[in-house]
Motif scaffolding. Structure first.
Motif, PDB file in Angstrom:
ATOM      1  N   ALA A   1      42.720  41.763  46.251  1.00 30.55           N
ATOM      2  CA  ALA A   1      42.911  43.030  45.533  1.00 30.55           C
ATOM      3  C   ALA A   1      44.067  42.875  44.557  1.00 30.55           C
ATOM      4  N   THR A   2      43.895  43.428  43.387  1.00 27.75           N
ATOM      5  CA  THR A   2      44.981  43.407  42.391  1.00 27.75           C
ATOM      6  C   THR A   2      45.368  44.851  42.056  1.00 27.75           C
ATOM      7  N   LEU A   3      46.470  44.981  41.354  1.00 27.67           N
ATOM      8  CA  LEU A   3      46.993  46.321  41.054  1.00 27.67           C
ATOM      9  C   LEU A   3      45.956  47.174  40.329  1.00 27.67           C
ATOM     10  N   ALA A   4      45.259  46.563  39.363  1.00 30.65           N
ATOM     11  CA  ALA A   4      44.305  47.336  38.554  1.00 30.65           C
ATOM     12  C   ALA A   4      43.231  47.977  39.436  1.00 30.65           C
ATOM     13  N   ALA A   5      42.795  47.259  40.468  1.00 32.16           N
ATOM     14  CA  ALA A   5      41.739  47.797  41.334  1.00 32.16           C
ATOM     15  C   ALA A   5      42.203  49.060  42.047  1.00 32.16           C
TER      16      ALA A   5
ATOM     17  N   LEU B   1      37.399  30.797  48.108  1.00 30.99           N
ATOM     18  CA  LEU B   1      37.849  32.124  48.538  1.00 30.99           C
ATOM     19  C   LEU B   1      37.123  32.539  49.820  1.00 30.99           C
ATOM     20  N   VAL B   2      35.803  32.313  49.829  1.00 30.94           N
ATOM     21  CA  VAL B   2      35.014  32.670  51.019  1.00 30.94           C
ATOM     22  C   VAL B   2      35.517  31.891  52.235  1.00 30.94           C
ATOM     23  N   GLU B   3      35.786  30.608  52.023  1.00 32.55           N
ATOM     24  CA  GLU B   3      36.275  29.774  53.129  1.00 32.55           C
ATOM     25  C   GLU B   3      37.624  30.264  53.636  1.00 32.55           C
ATOM     26  N   GLU B   4      38.482  30.680  52.688  1.00 32.78           N
ATOM     27  CA  GLU B   4      39.809  31.166  53.068  1.00 32.78           C
ATOM     28  C   GLU B   4      39.683  32.446  53.910  1.00 32.78           C
ATOM     29  N   VAL B   5      38.760  33.312  53.498  1.00 33.31           N
ATOM     30  CA  VAL B   5      38.539  34.547  54.263  1.00 33.31           C
ATOM     31  C   VAL B   5      38.081  34.203  55.682  1.00 33.31           C
ATOM     32  N   LYS B   6      37.143  33.260  55.770  1.00 30.27           N
ATOM     33  CA  LYS B   6      36.615  32.888  57.092  1.00 30.27           C
ATOM     34  C   LYS B   6      37.714  32.225  57.925  1.00 30.27           C
ATOM     35  N   ARG B   7      38.535  31.407  57.266  1.00 27.58           N
ATOM     36  CA  ARG B   7      39.611  30.714  57.994  1.00 27.58           C
ATOM     37  C   ARG B   7      40.565  31.741  58.610  1.00 27.58           C
ATOM     38  N   ARG B   8      40.893  32.758  57.813  1.00 23.69           N
ATOM     39  CA  ARG B   8      41.824  33.777  58.339  1.00 23.69           C
ATOM     40  C   ARG B   8      41.185  34.568  59.466  1.00 23.69           C
ATOM     41  N   LEU B   9      39.876  34.866  59.297  1.00 20.24           N
ATOM     42  CA  LEU B   9      39.191  35.636  60.347  1.00 20.24           C
ATOM     43  C   LEU B   9      39.149  34.849  61.648  1.00 20.24           C
TER      44      LEU B   9
ATOM     45  N   VAL C   1      45.656  35.237  44.806  1.00 23.71           N
ATOM     46  CA  VAL C   1      45.560  35.834  43.470  1.00 23.71           C
ATOM     47  C   VAL C   1      46.800  36.696  43.232  1.00 23.71           C
ATOM     48  N   PRO C   2      47.548  36.428  42.144  1.00 21.40           N
ATOM     49  CA  PRO C   2      48.730  37.253  41.883  1.00 21.40           C
ATOM     50  C   PRO C   2      48.367  38.734  41.771  1.00 21.40           C
ATOM     51  N   PHE C   3      49.221  39.576  42.316  1.00 17.66           N
ATOM     52  CA  PHE C   3      48.903  41.003  42.407  1.00 17.66           C
ATOM     53  C   PHE C   3      48.789  41.657  41.025  1.00 17.66           C
ATOM     54  N   PHE C   4      49.533  41.156  40.056  1.00 17.90           N
ATOM     55  CA  PHE C   4      49.506  41.772  38.732  1.00 17.90           C
ATOM     56  C   PHE C   4      48.490  41.112  37.797  1.00 17.90           C
ATOM     57  N   ALA C   5      47.714  40.157  38.310  1.00 16.27           N
ATOM     58  CA  ALA C   5      46.691  39.524  37.479  1.00 16.27           C
ATOM     59  C   ALA C   5      45.631  40.565  37.121  1.00 16.27           C
ATOM     60  N   PRO C   6      44.986  40.501  35.990  1.00 18.39           N
ATOM     61  CA  PRO C   6      45.102  39.477  34.949  1.00 18.39           C
ATOM     62  C   PRO C   6      46.147  39.812  33.890  1.00 18.39           C
ATOM     63  N   PHE C   7      47.023  40.770  34.186  1.00 24.91           N
ATOM     64  CA  PHE C   7      48.037  41.146  33.197  1.00 24.91           C
ATOM     65  C   PHE C   7      49.197  40.151  33.238  1.00 24.91           C
ATOM     66  N   ALA C   8      49.691  39.877  34.422  1.00 19.33           N
ATOM     67  CA  ALA C   8      50.775  38.909  34.578  1.00 19.33           C
ATOM     68  C   ALA C   8      50.546  38.173  35.896  1.00 19.33           C
ATOM     69  N   PRO C   9      50.110  36.934  35.899  1.00 20.15           N
ATOM     70  CA  PRO C   9      49.853  36.053  34.768  1.00 20.15           C
ATOM     71  C   PRO C   9      48.641  36.496  33.944  1.00 20.15           C
ATOM     72  N   ARG C  10      48.738  36.191  32.678  1.00 18.88           N
ATOM     73  CA  ARG C  10      47.723  36.617  31.733  1.00 18.88           C
ATOM     74  C   ARG C  10      46.445  35.807  31.914  1.00 18.88           C
ATOM     75  N   MET C  11      45.327  36.503  31.986  1.00 18.83           N
ATOM     76  CA  MET C  11      44.024  35.825  32.007  1.00 18.83           C
ATOM     77  C   MET C  11      43.096  36.603  31.091  1.00 18.83           C
ATOM     78  N   SER C  12      42.085  35.925  30.570  1.00 15.02           N
ATOM     79  CA  SER C  12      41.135  36.652  29.717  1.00 15.02           C
ATOM     80  C   SER C  12      40.391  37.644  30.610  1.00 15.02           C
ATOM     81  N   HIS C  13      40.265  38.865  30.134  1.00 16.68           N
ATOM     82  CA  HIS C  13      39.648  39.888  30.983  1.00 16.68           C
ATOM     83  C   HIS C  13      38.911  40.903  30.122  1.00 16.68           C
ATOM     84  N   ASN C  14      38.126  41.722  30.786  1.00 15.51           N
ATOM     85  CA  ASN C  14      37.406  42.789  30.084  1.00 15.51           C
ATOM     86  C   ASN C  14      38.389  43.865  29.645  1.00 15.51           C
TER      87      ASN C  14
END
Lengths: 356, 533
Positions: free
Chosen positions: B297-301, B227-235, B479-492
């Motif tokens: 960023a995801t929807l929940a945030a 993820l860090v590398e991807e951010v740097k690549r885009r920058l 990262v899918p925008f609706f994660a971790p709800f859809a696709p489902r991932m274990s979350h707090n």
């Protein structure tokens, strides 16, 4: 196109796809099986569970595309046929939605206009791929489930009588079983498991869970319907659950909730239509050896709207046969025969290679 | 015959065309590029730097020449950006008192940094462009005759805003500090919130003409290196003349610029940025911008407020439910009202329907037109009050809400029920903690109103499907925008509901962090016998 799916999305999506077809049957189960219609769903459940296991064993863990492509020259034909089956199922689902909207909400709006509007809304879903559709279904499913259960709960207080359930087998065991089979063509959606076998984890578990959930939810709906209608009473059997919704009422402010029911169900039906379009496009795209099937989707979408928009009485005879009659006469035969045929051809070809 | 002067002709006598200045097209840049290394001679070095800074046209570019022993030196800085008193007292005076330089000319700069110059962050540099960039940051450079290196020292002295309260992310409980426009201050705020050497901040320069400095912050032990590398690549892939704000940077970085929803979160709260860092996300701090960017960023945030965690879980849960309900109301209430009155009257009890229709009977517009007019007015008041100074803004809000609303009802321009509907949906919009997201919500609300006007509930449902398809296909840095709800991932249990902190043991999995567990036992003392008197 994004087609990477998780196990949970696969299960929820398949449940929604099955329910979208089962919940708005154009000929109500009650018409045939009487007040024991809910029991007929248990027959559908048994057929569905058997179909999942069978499909899994037939494919042997391989994706259907790969199996077909190893069949030699006929592979395109099999993929094309599967694409056609998906397309017909999609036309059927879309037509059911249009019928419902016409009957309950937009009786004065021309069907073709409604079809065009809905097509515009569902085409992006088909373009984005099966993963966004499944995510949308996962996101929306709890809302739809809540509204569905609300409609059922609101219908109960007024006219539920246990005596309405008797005789327990309604018109008899035979009609109940036959009605169960008549509902089973909706199980064509289970083919989705075969198509996405490689990308979705644990397809067998997803398939079994989806069939179980879909059938139990439909069973609950028909059970409540039987509870509130006396056996033999005249009912509007084309849309039993919508009729249930129209009867429901609670206090002064929750009355005649069929619009709410349609509101809740329209997104799921549209998602199912988009998924059908996406899968039929993928099958046809594979048949033509296309890496990206998206160019096929727009023409398919226009065909879909053209096939679903006319009223059934005005539709061409062939379309009537394929879309309406097919569901009740042919049942699961074409969907289940097709993989067997594919597998047989593949085995024969492999044997021929070994000998030759 | 001589024409008489007077009447209409006299009016036009002086109406000659005003001569317009002729501005020829600018000549192409023909300046030779600056050399990659500073020359050893001071005169040549000053010429190179002078060409970069367009001296002597550039009035605030200051060159102060003096002697150390017999060696010619020059201090370069920008007037107003450097602390002049500190420069005089801590640099020029000690340097002028210095008798002579003892090392070889090539080591002059290093010798001065080691012995005389008091600043703690000194370094040497040979690239004239980097020297210029350093000077533009409010610092000074020291050039010495015979030395091909410049001694660079920090001595920023420009005026800057202090650390103030957040403007758009106000909360009742929790820290009350916000980022400001200074990158160093912002980094220190972040460091104060996260006192760990694991916090890494990498500095980047953006913009080809006007450089802006940017810090990429992440937790080394948590953030996914990909993820860090991807951010740097885009920058590194951004090719633009200048980036002024973090909002502009967000637009250059996001995955789908044509999507309605924002895919990068902006926050002005250091505590919130620190919390995101602990979740394995990457925070970008842009110089001259008081907002940090959080990716992915995801929807929940976008739906959470930093206060949610400061409050006890019961209160946080209640607040969050109210907020979610408010958002739903803001999005759909006007459209549902429209659909109910136009298409689905059977859903309303007769008394309520009669009352609504009576209120609407004298209004000359259709319900849809009324709604759109009120929406426009509400947004106009909102926009105007934002641009007004504080006290006038609140006055304008009161005038708009009370006087205009009341007058519109009395004049039969809108029905009273509709005022309530639009006001409640407007309040719901403000419940959303994220400003860009609330604008997206307003746009969608208008779309729903239009859809309901044509097709009732079916139109709303169809548009809902369209928007959901678009949103579900969104991804933010993979990262899918609706994660971790859809696709489902274990979350707090902190997605749509907020449950006790003790149950929140996982690092959110969306960004696929290195660490998966935040804590095994947040209330580790629980269950052990204490020694109370």
């Amino acid at each position: 196109m994004n087609d990477r799916l998780g196990g949970h999305e696969r299960t929820v999506s398949l449940t929604c796809l099955l329910l979208s077809q089962l919940l708005l049957p154009t000929a109500g189960p009650r018409d045939f099986a009487g007040n024991a219609a809910y029991l007929s769903v248990l027959v559908t459940l048994a057929v569905g569970l058997a179909a999942v296991v069978l499909l899994r064993r037939i494919s042997g863990g391989e994706a259907y595309f790969d199996v077909c492509l190893s069949c030699g020259p006929a592979s395109g034909l099999f993929l094309g046929l599967l694409g056609l089956l998906f397309f017909l199922n999609t036309v059927s689902a879309f037509r059911a939605l249009l019928d419902t909207l016409e009957a309950y909400i937009l009786s004065l709006t021309p069907r073709s206009l409604v079809a065009a509007l809905l097509l515009l809304c569902l085409l992006p879903g088909a373009f984005f791929g099966s993963a966004p559709i499944a995510r949308m279904q996962s996101f929306y499913a709890p809302v739809a489930l809540l509204l569905y259960l609300l409609v059922l709960a609101l219908a109960l207080p007024h006219s539920a009588h246990l005596s309405n359930l008797f005789p327990l087998l309604g018109e008899g065991a035979g009609p109940v079983a036959l009605q169960g089979l008549r509902l089973s063509p909706a199980l064509l959606w289970l083919f989705v498991l075969l198509i996405e076998q490689k990308s979705a984890p644990r397809p067998l578990r997803s398939g079994l869970l989806a069939v179980l959930c879909a059938c139990l939810l439909l069973c609950a709906g028909l059970f409540v319907f039987s509870l509130v209608h006396a056996p033999g009473s005249p009912t509007e059997t084309d849309y039993p659950l919508l009729q249930l919704a129209s009867l429901s009422g609670y206090w002064r402010y929750f009355q005649r909730t069929q619009s709410v029911f349609v509101f809740a169900w329209t997104p799921l039906m549209l998602a199912a239509t988009a998924a059908g379009l996406c899968y039929s496009g993928r099958c046809l795209g594979r048949a033509f050896r296309m890496d990206d099937p998206r160019p096929v989707l727009l023409p398919l979408g226009i065909l879909l709207a053209a096939a679903a928009a006319p009223e059934i009485a005005r539709a061409p005879a062939l379309l009537r046969f394929l879309v309406e009659e097919r569901l009740y006469r042919l049942c699961l035969l074409p969907p289940l025969l097709l993989p067997y045929l594919v597998l047989y051809l593949r085995k024969r070809r492999e044997r021929g290679k070994e000998h030759g | 015959m001589k024409k008489p002067h007077g009447g209409v002709s006299r009016l036009f006598r002086y109406n000659k065309p005003i001569p317009q200045p002729h501005i020829p097209p600018a000549p192409k840049e023909t300046d030779a590029p600056a050399p990659e290394k500073l020359p050893a001679s001071l005169t040549a070095s000053l010429a190179v730097m002078g060409r970069i800074f367009h001296a002597p046209k550039n009035a605030d570019y200051i060159v102060r020449e003096f002697l150390i022993g017999s060696t010619r030196c020059a201090v370069l800085h920008i007037d107003g950006m450097t602390s002049r008193t500190d420069l005089e007292e801590m640099v020029l005076k000690p340097l002028q008192r210095c008798p002579s330089l003892s090392s070889t000319p090539k080591r002059y700069a290093r010798e001065l940094l080691e012995t005389v110059l008091p600043t703690g962050t000194g370094k040497t540099e040979t690239d004239p462009k980097k020297v210029a960039r350093f000077i533009l940051g409010g610092n000074f450079a020291l050039l010495l005759d015979g030395c091909p290196e410049a001694a660079l020292c920090e001595m920023q002295g420009f005026s800057k805003r202090g650390v103030e309260k957040p403007v758009t992310e106000n909360i009742v409980m929790g820290p009350q500090e916000a980022f400001n426009e200074n990158l160093r201050t912002n980094l220190s705020l972040l460091r104060r919130a996260l006192k760990t050497p694991d916090l890494v901040d990498e500095i980047f320069d953006l913009g080809e003409r006007a450089n802006d400095t940017l810090a990429v912050c992440y937790m080394e032990s948590i953030a996914n290196p990909a993820l860090v590398e991807e951010v740097k690549r885009r920058l590194q892939g951004i090719q633009t003349d200048a980036v002024f704000t973090s909002g502009e940077l967000a637009q250059l970085l996001e995955d789908r610029p044509f999507a309605l929803l924002p895919q990068i979160l902006l926050t002005e709260r250091p505590d919130r940025a620190a919390a995101f860092l602990m979740e394995g996300l990457v925070v970008l701090l842009c110089d001259n911008s008081p907002h940090a960017l959080v990716v992915p960023a995801t929807l929940a945030a976008f739906l959470h407020s930093s206060e949610d965690l400061s409050l006890r879980w019961q209160y946080g849960l209640f607040n969050r439910l109210v907020r979610l309900f408010g958002i739903l109301v803001a999005l759909l209430l006007p459209a549902v009202y429209n659909a109910l009155l136009l298409f689905h009257q059977e859903l309303l009890p007769a008394e309520l329907l009669t009352s609504l229709l009576e209120g609407h009977a004298m209004v000359p517009f259709s319900v849809t037109m009324e709604l759109l007019l009120m929406e426009f007015t509400f947004n106009l008041i909102n926009e105007a009050s934002l641009r007004m100074p504080g006290y006038m803004g609140s006055t304008l809000g009161i005038i708009g809400a009370l006087v205009l609303g009341q007058a519109a009802v009395v004049a039969n321009l809108v029905s009273p029920a509709l005022i309530i509907i639009v006001s409640v949906s407007g309040l719901g919009t403000f419940a959303l903690p994220d400003y860009p997201m609330s604008i997206a919500l307003k746009i969608r609300r208008v779309s729903y109103i239009l859809a309901s006007a044509f097709f009732g509930f079916a139109g709303i449902a169809a548009l809902l499907v369209l928007f959901l398809f678009c949103d579900c296909s969104l991804e933010s840095f993979g990262v899918p925008f609706f994660a971790p709800f859809a696709p489902r991932m274990s979350h707090n249990p902190d997605l749509f509901l907020r449950l006790p902190l003790a149950m929140q043991r996982l690092v959110p999995p969306m960004a696929r962090p290195k660490a998966h567990l935040r804590s095994r036992a947040p209330r580790g003392w629980d269950g052990q016998r204490g020694k109370l008197p």
